[in-house]
Write a protein that holds these residues in place. Structure first.
Motif, PDB file in Angstrom:
ATOM      1  N   GLY A  80       0.810  -1.207   0.000  1.00 42.01           N
ATOM      2  CA  GLY A  80       0.000   0.000   0.000  1.00 42.01           C
ATOM      3  C   GLY A  80       0.844   1.258   0.000  1.00 42.01           C
ATOM      4  O   GLY A  80       0.493   2.260  -0.626  1.00 42.01           O
ATOM      5  N   ARG A  81       1.981   1.215   0.710  1.00 41.97           N
ATOM      6  CA  ARG A  81       2.863   2.390   0.728  1.00 41.97           C
ATOM      7  C   ARG A  81       3.419   2.693  -0.645  1.00 41.97           C
ATOM      8  O   ARG A  81       3.511   3.848  -1.068  1.00 41.97           O
ATOM      9  N   ALA A  82       3.806   1.631  -1.366  1.00 42.96           N
ATOM     10  CA  ALA A  82       4.358   1.842  -2.703  1.00 42.96           C
ATOM     11  C   ALA A  82       3.309   2.437  -3.630  1.00 42.96           C
ATOM     12  O   ALA A  82       3.603   3.342  -4.428  1.00 42.96           O
ATOM     13  N   LEU A  83       2.071   1.961  -3.526  1.00 42.59           N
ATOM     14  CA  LEU A  83       1.009   2.492  -4.371  1.00 42.59           C
ATOM     15  C   LEU A  83       0.682   3.935  -4.002  1.00 42.59           C
ATOM     16  O   LEU A  83       0.416   4.757  -4.886  1.00 42.59           O
ATOM     17  N   SER A  84       0.715   4.246  -2.722  1.00 40.09           N
ATOM     18  CA  SER A  84       0.468   5.623  -2.302  1.00 40.09           C
ATOM     19  C   SER A  84       1.558   6.550  -2.830  1.00 40.09           C
ATOM     20  O   SER A  84       1.279   7.668  -3.275  1.00 40.09           O
ATOM     21  N   LEU A  85       2.810   6.088  -2.780  1.00 43.48           N
ATOM     22  CA  LEU A  85       3.913   6.887  -3.310  1.00 43.48           C
ATOM     23  C   LEU A  85       3.763   7.085  -4.809  1.00 43.48           C
ATOM     24  O   LEU A  85       3.976   8.192  -5.328  1.00 43.48           O
ATOM     25  N   MET A  86       3.375   6.012  -5.511  1.00 46.98           N
ATOM     26  CA  MET A  86       3.184   6.125  -6.952  1.00 46.98           C
ATOM     27  C   MET A  86       2.105   7.150  -7.269  1.00 46.98           C
ATOM     28  O   MET A  86       2.255   7.991  -8.168  1.00 46.98           O
ATOM     29  N   SER A  87       1.000   7.091  -6.527  1.00 42.34           N
ATOM     30  CA  SER A  87      -0.088   8.038  -6.743  1.00 42.34           C
ATOM     31  C   SER A  87       0.383   9.473  -6.516  1.00 42.34           C
ATOM     32  O   SER A  87       0.067  10.385  -7.290  1.00 42.34           O
ATOM     33  N   TRP A  88       1.159   9.674  -5.457  1.00 44.25           N
ATOM     34  CA  TRP A  88       1.671  11.011  -5.133  1.00 44.25           C
ATOM     35  C   TRP A  88       2.586  11.516  -6.242  1.00 44.25           C
ATOM     36  O   TRP A  88       2.496  12.664  -6.665  1.00 44.25           O
ATOM     37  N   LEU A  89       3.465  10.649  -6.738  1.00 46.86           N
ATOM     38  CA  LEU A  89       4.407  11.058  -7.777  1.00 46.86           C
ATOM     39  C   LEU A  89       3.697  11.369  -9.093  1.00 46.86           C
ATOM     40  O   LEU A  89       3.979  12.376  -9.746  1.00 46.86           O
ATOM     41  N   LEU A  90       2.765  10.502  -9.486  1.00 46.97           N
ATOM     42  CA  LEU A  90       2.093  10.707 -10.761  1.00 46.97           C
ATOM     43  C   LEU A  90       1.267  11.986 -10.773  1.00 46.97           C
ATOM     44  O   LEU A  90       1.039  12.572 -11.836  1.00 46.97           O
ATOM     45  N   ALA A  91       0.820  12.419  -9.610  1.00 48.58           N
ATOM     46  CA  ALA A  91       0.030  13.650  -9.535  1.00 48.58           C
ATOM     47  C   ALA A  91       0.891  14.896  -9.697  1.00 48.58           C
ATOM     48  O   ALA A  91       0.365  15.993  -9.909  1.00 48.58           O
ATOM     49  N   ARG A  92       2.215  14.744  -9.624  1.00 50.20           N
ATOM     50  CA  ARG A  92       3.096  15.909  -9.613  1.00 50.20           C
ATOM     51  C   ARG A  92       4.133  15.922 -10.735  1.00 50.20           C
ATOM     52  O   ARG A  92       4.602  16.999 -11.120  1.00 50.20           O
ATOM     53  N   LEU A  93       4.517  14.758 -11.231  1.00 52.21           N
ATOM     54  CA  LEU A  93       5.587  14.704 -12.215  1.00 52.21           C
ATOM     55  C   LEU A  93       5.066  14.879 -13.631  1.00 52.21           C
ATOM     56  O   LEU A  93       3.964  14.429 -13.949  1.00 52.21           O
ATOM     57  N   PRO A  94       5.846  15.500 -14.505  1.00 53.03           N
ATOM     58  CA  PRO A  94       5.474  15.508 -15.918  1.00 53.03           C
ATOM     59  C   PRO A  94       5.591  14.100 -16.487  1.00 53.03           C
ATOM     60  O   PRO A  94       6.326  13.253 -15.964  1.00 53.03           O
ATOM     61  N   LEU A  95       4.867  13.840 -17.565  1.00 53.56           N
ATOM     62  CA  LEU A  95       4.803  12.494 -18.120  1.00 53.56           C
ATOM     63  C   LEU A  95       6.183  11.965 -18.509  1.00 53.56           C
ATOM     64  O   LEU A  95       6.496  10.791 -18.271  1.00 53.56           O
ATOM     65  N   GLY A  96       7.025  12.803 -19.104  1.00 55.40           N
ATOM     66  CA  GLY A  96       8.348  12.346 -19.536  1.00 55.40           C
ATOM     67  C   GLY A  96       9.197  11.845 -18.390  1.00 55.40           C
ATOM     68  O   GLY A  96       9.860  10.811 -18.494  1.00 55.40           O
ATOM     69  N   LEU A  97       9.169  12.554 -17.263  1.00 57.06           N
ATOM     70  CA  LEU A  97       9.952  12.135 -16.103  1.00 57.06           C
ATOM     71  C   LEU A  97       9.351  10.877 -15.479  1.00 57.06           C
ATOM     72  O   LEU A  97      10.083   9.978 -15.052  1.00 57.06           O
ATOM     73  N   ALA A  98       8.031  10.804 -15.441  1.00 56.83           N
ATOM     74  CA  ALA A  98       7.385   9.602 -14.916  1.00 56.83           C
ATOM     75  C   ALA A  98       7.760   8.384 -15.740  1.00 56.83           C
ATOM     76  O   ALA A  98       7.953   7.291 -15.201  1.00 56.83           O
ATOM     77  N   ARG A  99       7.885   8.572 -17.037  1.00 53.36           N
ATOM     78  CA  ARG A  99       8.278   7.472 -17.924  1.00 53.36           C
ATOM     79  C   ARG A  99       9.666   6.955 -17.548  1.00 53.36           C
ATOM     80  O   ARG A  99       9.899   5.737 -17.489  1.00 53.36           O
ATOM     81  N   LEU A 100      10.607   7.855 -17.271  1.00 56.13           N
ATOM     82  CA  LEU A 100      11.959   7.440 -16.899  1.00 56.13           C
ATOM     83  C   LEU A 100      11.968   6.698 -15.568  1.00 56.13           C
ATOM     84  O   LEU A 100      12.644   5.685 -15.407  1.00 56.13           O
ATOM     85  N   LEU A 101      11.200   7.198 -14.605  1.00 55.40           N
ATOM     86  CA  LEU A 101      11.156   6.553 -13.300  1.00 55.40           C
ATOM     87  C   LEU A 101      10.461   5.197 -13.356  1.00 55.40           C
ATOM     88  O   LEU A 101      10.748   4.313 -12.546  1.00 55.40           O
ATOM     89  N   ALA A 102       9.557   5.018 -14.318  1.00 55.82           N
ATOM     90  CA  ALA A 102       8.820   3.755 -14.411  1.00 55.82           C
ATOM     91  C   ALA A 102       9.667   2.635 -14.996  1.00 55.82           C
ATOM     92  O   ALA A 102       9.389   1.457 -14.743  1.00 55.82           O
ATOM     93  N   LEU A 103      10.701   2.970 -15.760  1.00 58.79           N
ATOM     94  CA  LEU A 103      11.498   1.941 -16.432  1.00 58.79           C
ATOM     95  C   LEU A 103      12.048   0.896 -15.463  1.00 58.79           C
ATOM     96  O   LEU A 103      11.856  -0.317 -15.681  1.00 58.79           O
ATOM     97  N   PRO A 104      12.752   1.288 -14.390  1.00 60.63           N
ATOM     98  CA  PRO A 104      13.268   0.251 -13.474  1.00 60.63           C
ATOM     99  C   PRO A 104      12.154  -0.508 -12.764  1.00 60.63           C
ATOM    100  O   PRO A 104      12.331  -1.685 -12.428  1.00 60.63           O
ATOM    101  N   VAL A 105      11.020   0.134 -12.541  1.00 58.09           N
ATOM    102  CA  VAL A 105       9.903  -0.561 -11.893  1.00 58.09           C
ATOM    103  C   VAL A 105       9.385  -1.669 -12.810  1.00 58.09           C
ATOM    104  O   VAL A 105       9.153  -2.804 -12.381  1.00 58.09           O
TER     105      VAL A 105
END
Length: 332
Positions: A20-45
């Motif tokens: 649940g913590r990981a999902l909450s963090l993901m939700s928080w990040l996606l609400a604030r990051l631009p799509l391009g940066l989110a794409r880079l952070l998603a690669l290792p995930v």
């Protein structure tokens, strides 16, 4: 050869979602990051998911072999990567933070455009080739709304709520949860008769579907059980039936592929024609064949004895990623 399966496949939409913590963090990040940066952070995930979950990876590797990929392992990785991008873009699109572009493709959209213009009852049969969920967003300007038939999945819900869980809602698209009740069936009939486009992913039987409600047809070179329900519904309301796939062609750019299916004949023949259309779309965009479960009997046999996840010993500190990659390579 068309025939009856001995039994329907088991559950297929369950998705490991993490803490649940990981999902909450993901939700928080996606609400604030631009799509391009989110794409880079998603690669290792996504890479970690690809290495950690053996069963989905093996299923996709085997699908890539069916599609003739020269390097099935890396072709499977491209599927996982493409799926991650689809989920990210869906989140930003449904949140109103990005706009999708529909590529002009008169040939690919001809069947769909003709059905929309006709005003007749129309059923759109989607699959896990591409992302049918985006059809409502892309087709909004046509004036005919789509009602998506979805399945509720407690396992996937927590994750997909961040990017548009079909059972909760798909942006502005209306949904009907297929739960096997007369109420949901009546809602589908009413939607079609009211002139709305009814979108159904028809390449998997719902868990618990009786064998007599499925039919075995060739799919990607091997027999697979597909549901008869969508074809029977379309025949009952004398609807036009269009096989539709929405594929990604670039950042926030999508293309619609459509094939009109026979309007006459038994439902079994309609399912067989639909399977051929799915094969055509998957072959054109193999990196967007988002099927992570053992649809085919041979896949279920291949998974026998294989741990669902990478064993704990291979995930020890300092060894997880490298050893996980080696473990994945041994399963080719």
């Amino acid at each position: 050869m068309i025939g009856k399966p001995p039994s329907p496949p088991g559950p297929w939409r369950s998705v490991p979602v993490g803490s649940g913590r990981a999902l909450s963090l993901m939700s928080w990040l996606l609400a604030r990051l631009p799509l391009g940066l989110a794409r880079l952070l998603a690669l290792p995930v996504v890479w970690a998911w690809f290495q950690h979950w053996n069963h989905p990876r093996i299923c996709v590797i085997r699908a890539m072999r069916r599609l003739g990929a020269p390097s099935p392992y890396w072709a499977a990785w491209r599927v996982f990567d493409a799926y991650g991008v689809h989920l990210l873009e869906r989140h930003y699109l449904f949140a109103g933070r990005a706009q999708a572009q529909l590529e002009p493709d008169p040939e690919g959209r001809a069947a769909l455009d003709a059905a929309i213009a006709s005003g007749r009852p129309t059923v759109l049969l989607g699959s896990h080739a591409g992302a049918l969920e985006l059809a409502g967003l892309l087709l909004g300007p046509t004036g005919r709304s789509i009602v998506a038939v979805t399945a509720r999945d407690s396992g996937a819900g927590r994750l997909l709520r961040l990017v548009g869980d079909p059972a909760v809602g798909l942006g502005s698209m209306h949904t009907i949860v297929a739960d096997g009740t007369a109420r949901s069936g009546l809602a589908m009939l009413q939607a079609v008769k009211a002139g709305r486009l009814l979108g159904i992913k028809a390449d998997r039987p719902l868990p618990g579907t009786p064998a007599e409600q499925t039919v075995v047809v060739p799919l990607l070179g091997e027999d697979a059980p597909l549901p008869l329900g969508p074809a029977r519904l379309a025949r009952a309301v004398q609807a036009r039936v269009i096989a539709v796939s929405v594929v990604r062609t670039g950042p926030l750019r999508y293309r619609i592929l459509s094939e009109e299916l026979p309007s006459q004949g038994p439902p079994e023949d309609l399912v067989a024609a639909y399977a051929q259309a799915v094969c055509k779309h998957a072959a054109a965009y193999p990196d967007q064949w988002f099927n992570f479960h053992p649809l085919w009997a041979s896949d279920r046999a291949a998974l026998a004895g294989v741990p669902v996840t990478v064993p704990l010993g291979l995930r020890a500190a300092g060894r997880g990623l490298a050893r996980g990659t080696l473990w994945g390579l041994t399963l080719l």
